[in-house]
Design an enzyme around this catalytic site. Structure first.
Site, mmCIF file in Angstrom:
data_model
loop_
_atom_site.group_PDB
_atom_site.id
_atom_site.type_symbol
_atom_site.label_atom_id
_atom_site.label_comp_id
_atom_site.label_asym_id
_atom_site.label_seq_id
_atom_site.Cartn_x
_atom_site.Cartn_y
_atom_site.Cartn_z
ATOM 1 N N GLU A 112 -0.664 -8.718 4.755
ATOM 2 C CA GLU A 112 -0.423 -8.909 6.193
ATOM 3 C C GLU A 112 -1.707 -8.834 7.009
ATOM 4 O O GLU A 112 -1.760 -9.313 8.156
ATOM 5 C CB GLU A 112 0.594 -7.872 6.691
ATOM 6 C CG GLU A 112 0.051 -6.512 7.076
ATOM 7 C CD GLU A 112 -0.449 -5.669 5.899
ATOM 8 O OE1 GLU A 112 -1.024 -4.591 6.160
ATOM 9 O OE2 GLU A 112 -0.276 -6.069 4.738
ATOM 10 N N HIS A 170 -3.514 -5.546 1.126
ATOM 11 C CA HIS A 170 -2.750 -5.786 2.358
ATOM 12 C C HIS A 170 -2.665 -7.287 2.669
ATOM 13 O O HIS A 170 -3.552 -7.839 3.337
ATOM 14 C CB HIS A 170 -3.412 -5.074 3.534
ATOM 15 C CG HIS A 170 -3.202 -3.607 3.562
ATOM 16 N ND1 HIS A 170 -2.236 -2.992 4.343
ATOM 17 C CD2 HIS A 170 -3.831 -2.605 2.898
ATOM 18 C CE1 HIS A 170 -2.294 -1.686 4.169
ATOM 19 N NE2 HIS A 170 -3.248 -1.422 3.296
ATOM 20 N N CYS A 215 0.830 -1.205 0.000
ATOM 21 C CA CYS A 215 0.000 0.000 0.000
ATOM 22 C C CYS A 215 0.865 1.256 0.000
ATOM 23 O O CYS A 215 1.449 1.610 -1.012
ATOM 24 C CB CYS A 215 -0.976 -0.034 1.170
ATOM 25 S SG CYS A 215 -2.327 1.153 1.025
#
Length: 269
Positions: free
Chosen positions: A235, A233, A104
């Site tokens: 994660e 994202h 991002c």
């Protein structure tokens, strides 16, 4: 096997550093260290001591001057205590074979530093940027992604359809000219593309493509395949219960598979 030493950079508005470090640990990295950008400047940390570098998401400098623009200038002109340009450390890290993941805001930083996409092998030359979403608003939703099987990207090897959350206001890829855009496609530097959830085909349709990026571009790699930048994202999808379809029995591949592939690649060398 090679030891995987992960460095996660934080500070100046980053807010996903702990999740990114946790993803590296889940993936089997031997260590995942979070340091502030100021630690690099002060010489308390050196990139040469690591082989996996993560630029996590957030809002660097409040996105003033454009997302990650101020941070890119900081990297380009900062010097360490001994007068060495910090950008030289980053260049040396990459030339030594290190892997780089930008998520991002980290992706926005990589394109503004010119580390991505490096069409024609031209690194540290800005060729694309990430601009405001076509919706003219912040997009916070889950998306489907299609991995490009022809891409050299080590992070996406062997993957097909993935699901991850996005949360950004400036995610539309804009190339400096048509030749650069075509260079991304022809050289398979497009690693991930937004896909329609039913057909699995690359899409421009909103909201499945949340920002209007041409060719559904959600992530880019470089010619070596050792750098990946993506707007979604990975994660943030580190456990099955993160997924909105968990209670309906949906069990898609975790987003952290991208980090697992990176760790496996380093360990195999």
């Amino acid at each position: 096997m090679a030891e995987v030493r992960t460095l996660v950079i934080t500070g100046n508005g980053t807010n996903c550093e702990k999740e990114s470090a946790f993803a590296a640990e889940l993936a089997g990295a031997d260590s995942a260290t979070v340091v502030y950008f100021s630690d690099l400047i002060a010489g308390r940390c050196r990139l040469e001591d690591y082989n996996f570098l993560i630029f996590p998401g957030g809002f660097l400098d409040g996105d003033d001057l454009g997302a990650a623009q101020a941070a890119a200038l900081r990297w380009q002109f900062a010097t360490t205590g001994d007068g060495t340009p910090l950008i030289d450390q980053l260049n040396a890290f990459f030339n030594a074979g290190g892997l780089i993941l930008g998520i991002c805001n980290g992706f926005q930083l990589l394109v503004k530093l010119g580390l991505l996409p490096a069409v024609g092998g031209k690194y540290f030359e800005r060729q694309v940027t990430l601009s405001h979403n076509d919706s003219a608003k912040f997009e916070d939703r889950w998306v489907h992604l299609k991995a490009n099987p022809k891409s050299p990207c080590v992070f996406t090897k062997g993957l097909d359809i993935l699901e991850m959350p996005v949360r950004h206001g400036e995610g539309k890829l804009v190339a400096r000219d048509e030749a650069t855009l075509q260079g991304l496609v022809e050289n398979d530097l497009v690693a991930l593309q937004y896909a329609h959830p039913e057909s699995g085909d690359v899409t421009q349709e909103y909201p499945f493509n949340p920002n209007g990026s041409p060719y559904g571009i959600a992530g880019l790699t470089d010619p070596t395949g050792r750098i990946l930048g993506l707007m979604p994202h990975p994660e943030a999808f580190n456990h099955p219960t993160n997924h909105p379809g968990w209670t309906r029995g949906e069990r898609p591949t975790l987003g952290t598979i991208l980090v697992e592939n990176a760790v496996k690649y380093i360990k195999s060398r």
